[in-house]
Design a protein around this motif. Structure first.
Motif, short mmCIF file in Angstrom:
data_model
loop_
_atom_site.label_atom_id
_atom_site.label_comp_id
_atom_site.label_asym_id
_atom_site.label_seq_id
_atom_site.Cartn_x
_atom_site.Cartn_y
_atom_site.Cartn_z
N LEU A 180 -8.99 9.33 -15.63
CA LEU A 180 -7.93 10.32 -15.38
C LEU A 180 -8.46 11.47 -14.52
CD1 LEU A 180 -6.06 10.55 -18.81
CD2 LEU A 180 -5.59 9.09 -16.84
N ARG A 181 -9.69 11.90 -14.80
CA ARG A 181 -10.27 13.02 -14.05
C ARG A 181 -10.93 12.60 -12.74
NH1 ARG A 181 -13.42 16.05 -18.94
NH2 ARG A 181 -11.54 16.67 -20.12
N ARG A 182 -10.90 11.30 -12.47
CA ARG A 182 -11.61 10.78 -11.29
C ARG A 182 -13.05 11.28 -11.29
NH1 ARG A 182 -7.30 8.53 -11.69
NH2 ARG A 182 -5.96 7.89 -9.94
N ASP A 183 -13.66 11.14 -12.46
CA ASP A 183 -15.07 11.53 -12.60
C ASP A 183 -15.90 10.29 -12.29
OD1 ASP A 183 -17.61 12.22 -13.37
OD2 ASP A 183 -16.97 13.30 -15.17
N TRP A 184 -16.17 10.10 -10.99
CA TRP A 184 -16.79 8.86 -10.51
C TRP A 184 -18.17 8.65 -11.11
CZ3 TRP A 184 -12.99 6.31 -8.32
CH2 TRP A 184 -11.96 7.04 -7.71
N GLN A 185 -18.91 9.73 -11.25
CA GLN A 185 -20.25 9.61 -11.84
C GLN A 185 -20.14 9.13 -13.29
OE1 GLN A 185 -23.34 10.15 -10.30
NE2 GLN A 185 -23.95 9.17 -12.21
N ALA A 186 -19.20 9.70 -14.03
CA ALA A 186 -19.03 9.29 -15.43
C ALA A 186 -18.63 7.82 -15.54
CB ALA A 186 -18.00 10.18 -16.13
N MET A 187 -17.80 7.37 -14.60
CA MET A 187 -17.41 5.95 -14.64
C MET A 187 -18.64 5.05 -14.53
SD MET A 187 -13.94 5.86 -12.29
CE MET A 187 -13.14 7.45 -12.02
N LEU A 188 -19.57 5.42 -13.65
CA LEU A 188 -20.82 4.64 -13.55
C LEU A 188 -21.60 4.70 -14.87
CD1 LEU A 188 -22.33 5.63 -10.07
CD2 LEU A 188 -20.86 3.66 -10.60
N ASP A 189 -21.68 5.91 -15.41
CA ASP A 189 -22.48 6.08 -16.63
C ASP A 189 -21.88 5.33 -17.81
OD1 ASP A 189 -24.27 7.68 -15.28
OD2 ASP A 189 -23.21 9.54 -15.77
N LEU A 190 -20.59 5.07 -17.75
CA LEU A 190 -19.91 4.40 -18.87
C LEU A 190 -19.74 2.91 -18.61
CD1 LEU A 190 -17.31 7.24 -19.56
CD2 LEU A 190 -19.30 6.64 -20.97
N GLY A 191 -20.51 2.36 -17.68
CA GLY A 191 -20.53 0.91 -17.50
C GLY A 191 -19.74 0.40 -16.32
N GLY A 192 -19.22 1.29 -15.48
CA GLY A 192 -18.48 0.83 -14.31
C GLY A 192 -19.41 0.17 -13.30
N SER A 193 -18.98 -0.93 -12.73
CA SER A 193 -19.70 -1.52 -11.60
C SER A 193 -19.13 -0.89 -10.34
CB SER A 193 -19.49 -3.03 -11.57
OG SER A 193 -19.61 -3.52 -10.24
N ILE A 194 -20.01 -0.53 -9.41
CA ILE A 194 -19.55 0.17 -8.21
C ILE A 194 -18.50 -0.64 -7.46
CG2 ILE A 194 -21.50 -0.69 -6.83
CD1 ILE A 194 -19.67 2.71 -6.43
N PHE A 195 -18.60 -1.98 -7.49
CA PHE A 195 -17.63 -2.79 -6.76
C PHE A 195 -16.25 -2.73 -7.41
CE2 PHE A 195 -21.76 -4.63 -5.71
CZ PHE A 195 -21.70 -4.52 -4.33
N TYR A 196 -16.23 -2.44 -8.71
CA TYR A 196 -14.97 -2.32 -9.43
C TYR A 196 -14.45 -0.88 -9.35
CZ TYR A 196 -15.60 -7.06 -11.07
OH TYR A 196 -15.72 -8.42 -11.12
N VAL A 197 -15.33 0.08 -9.58
CA VAL A 197 -14.95 1.48 -9.46
C VAL A 197 -14.33 1.74 -8.08
CG1 VAL A 197 -15.87 3.84 -9.31
CG2 VAL A 197 -16.71 2.28 -11.10
N TYR A 198 -14.88 1.06 -7.08
CA TYR A 198 -14.41 1.25 -5.72
C TYR A 198 -12.94 0.86 -5.56
CZ TYR A 198 -14.30 0.91 -0.61
OH TYR A 198 -13.99 1.06 0.73
#
Ligand SMILES: [Fe+3]
Ligand SMILES: [Fe+3]
Lengths: 116, 285, 285, 116
Positions: free
Chosen positions: A61-79
């Motif tokens: 919701l906050r578009r906290d991209w760094q947090a998404m990575l830290d919480l298990g996001g894969s960059i290809f998916y976060v993208y």
């Protein structure tokens, strides 16, 4: 299992992929136009539907991209979320490194970050 | 038997495809990159093989994280260009070569490679950008049928570089045993150094990349001996894609002739490299 | 390190599960089969391992023909029981052991096995029937967490028997290197001789099956040396499933102690077999 | 590729799987209740939707189980149609071998067909 994380690097290993699985599935769904509409209509409800953890939903919701990575996001998916927002990989690179997008682009055009 | 006539290693950065699709060939940011491709494109234009095998990875477009094959091979008649979220690239679908695919599948499985078979597969920029690097203006169709050989590089643990090189050698044997006399081009894609996420985003290592461009020709065993961690440290967490060049190299002769190499920083966040090798024995004095 | 304490080879015919689910334990058609299982069930009831690894194949329920992995491994927390068309079996879902799964995955990939990773997977009768053979009345939960190891046996070319045996040996090494001290049971499933389609439907080869039940204990190399065509000819086109017993056997010691074997014809169209081996060194004189 | 078909045996090899692909996908779809309803409402239209060849559609409509095998059907997929019809694998075994279901069952109970 042994985790091979070099210091400032994200490696999508077992523990990371387990933590991020539902969130990454949610990101993957955004490749369909219909899903993007539903997401935009109620982002929080959409995250719930995919069973995201609370901190993951907050990061989305906050578009906290760094947090998404830290919480298990894969960059290809976060993208895929970034693409939906009209943001580039170079914008994300700026976010991760504390630069503006313009500065990050300039650093790349100057030969990239060779000293990290 | 079929004959591998050339091998092409090339980055597959999506922005390279986007730049081509938007006609940015002469844009100052892109013109140097495309100028570097030109000699390879000209050489290749005169040497269209009967079939190509393209070694690539999917980026969450053709397969999902639910099922991640270490090595996959397509056996379809046709591969659709994936919609990665905002419409597909305006390039032709890929025509396959199922007869050769099934031959390679059987030979590789008999040789102890545990392939995953794709009877259907949408191919993403990891596949179509290398085709565009080879053939910028395909018109209605790519120059020849192409067989996808998929490698997991985004989900840990990736296959080792040594295993990729061994797969390439097995691919070479499989091609050699094909009953028909056809010519084959092999593309190994991905890299060069880059990292997309984290504080190390934007990492580029030209020293490693140049070493790689040299060694892929003359000393691929040296590259095959590097660990996953070596690649991630030296080439960045996404630079590990370079292991796919080793599949291409493994399918070629011990001695190959360099036609052309090119190196350019950046293509978006990535160091873009190209290496083209002639697999036919060089003329001897 | 983890220790493999037993290995169980068993058929996974859906009708065995259906007969159990309908309470046909004492039905004259089924009672002999179940009587043959009894000694194994009693021995196993006292030896519940910390984790089990179950080698099986899917029958167009958990995966489709679009993507067929040669070897797959589940890394999920949980595996749902598949609905094969008319409701799922009334048995518990399967609890996984992701920590051990990821350890096995890394070890197997490093050892040159090109595993496909399943982060999600519904398991069909090929998986749940062996669990029922082991534990007829699971109540709310199977006796321990179970890791699925999937083998392609229905789409040609299947992995060779030799490759399955080698996978089992690599699995044994992977288990031995697990940092925690846990006990493990291994199930190899499928077979015995049967053929479902064509004019040879109903084919049963008790001579081959008995040879197999003996050799899997004392001479697995002999079984590993048989070709796909040998299995199809001797055990029927679906009898090739027996290659999955070799994965189980490969993970065990060279010398094992036979606890019990059973053989019964028919379970529906199939010869049903069971072989249970103790992996702990036999007491020596 | 070399085909390893022993005389009276179906091996689901490359050519077979190519021929049968759309038909097998159609069979696979029948594991969902909704799909079974749509199939039963108009079998021919349903087959068209999956792009079956004419001879495959004919085999399906006529429940010509032998023809389905000959046209690339995998027994595990063909069986999904049989299940929908309430037919057993032993019924199919009878069809393939020219026996009644009862005779086929009796042959199995007597130890199976050991001489084929
Ligand atoms: Fe890539
Ligand atoms: Fe089976």
């Amino acid at each position: 299992m042994t985790s091979p994380q070099p210091a400032p690097t994200y490696v999508f290993d077992g523990p990371t992929s387990r933590r991020g699985h539902r969130m990454n599935k949610m990101f993957m769904s955004l490749t369909r136009a219909q899903a993007r509409e539903e997401f935009l209509a109620d982002e929080s409800a959409y995250c719930d539907r995919f069973g995201l953890a609370e901190d993951q939903t907050t990061a989305v919701l906050r578009r906290d991209w760094q947090a998404m990575l830290d919480l298990g996001g894969s960059i290809f998916y976060v993208y895929k979320l970034a693409m939906m927002d009209g943001l580039s990989m170079q914008y994300l690179g700026g976010v991760f490194t504390g630069m503006t997008e313009a500065d990050f682009k300039a650093a790349m055009l100057a030969g990239g970050r060779t000293d990290v | 038997m079929s004959e591998v006539i050339w091998g092409l290693g090339t980055s597959h950065v999506p922005s390279i495809g986007a730049a081509m699709d938007r006609g940015l060939h002469d844009d100052p940011v892109w013109s140097k990159l495309f100028a570097g491709y030109q000699p390879a494109r000209e050489w290749l234009a005169d040497r269209t093989p009967d079939v190509a095998v393209l070694v690539y990875n999917d980026h969450a477009n053709g397969v999902d994280l639910d099922v991640v094959p270490t090595f996959g091979i397509g056996v379809a008649d046709r591969y659709a260009v994936a919609d990665e979220g905002f419409g597909r690239r305006a390039v032709p679908d890929v025509v396959g070569h199922p007869e050769l695919s099934f031959h390679l599948l059987q030979s590789l499985v008999d040789d102890g490679f545990d392939m995953t078979v794709f009877r259907e597969l949408d191919v993403d920029h990891g596949f179509t950008v290398p085709l565009s690097v080879w053939t910028p203006d395909p018109g209605d169709a790519w120059p020849c049928p192409v067989i996808p050989l998929m490698v997991n590089v985004i989900s840990y643990p990736q296959p080792t570089a040594a295993r990729c090189y061994a797969l390439g050698q097995a691919l070479g044997r499989a091609l050699a045993s094909y009953p028909e006399d056809i010519t084959v081009g092999i593309l190994g894609t991905g890299g060069m150094s880059h990292q997309l996420a984290g504080t190390r985003a934007g990492f580029i290592n030209p020293t490693f990349d140049h070493m790689f461009l040299d060694a892929i020709e003359v000393d691929p065993e040296k590259l095959a001996a590097l660990s996953r961690e070596d690649y991630i440290r030296e080439a960045g967490s996404e630079g590990i894609e370079l292991i796919m060049w080793l599949v291409m190299r493994g399918a070629m002769n011990a001695e190959v002739t360099k036609v052309h190499t090119a190196y350019h920083v950046p293509a978006s966040n990535t160091a873009a490299g190209l290496a083209l090798f002639d697999n036919r024995a060089p003329a001897r004095a």
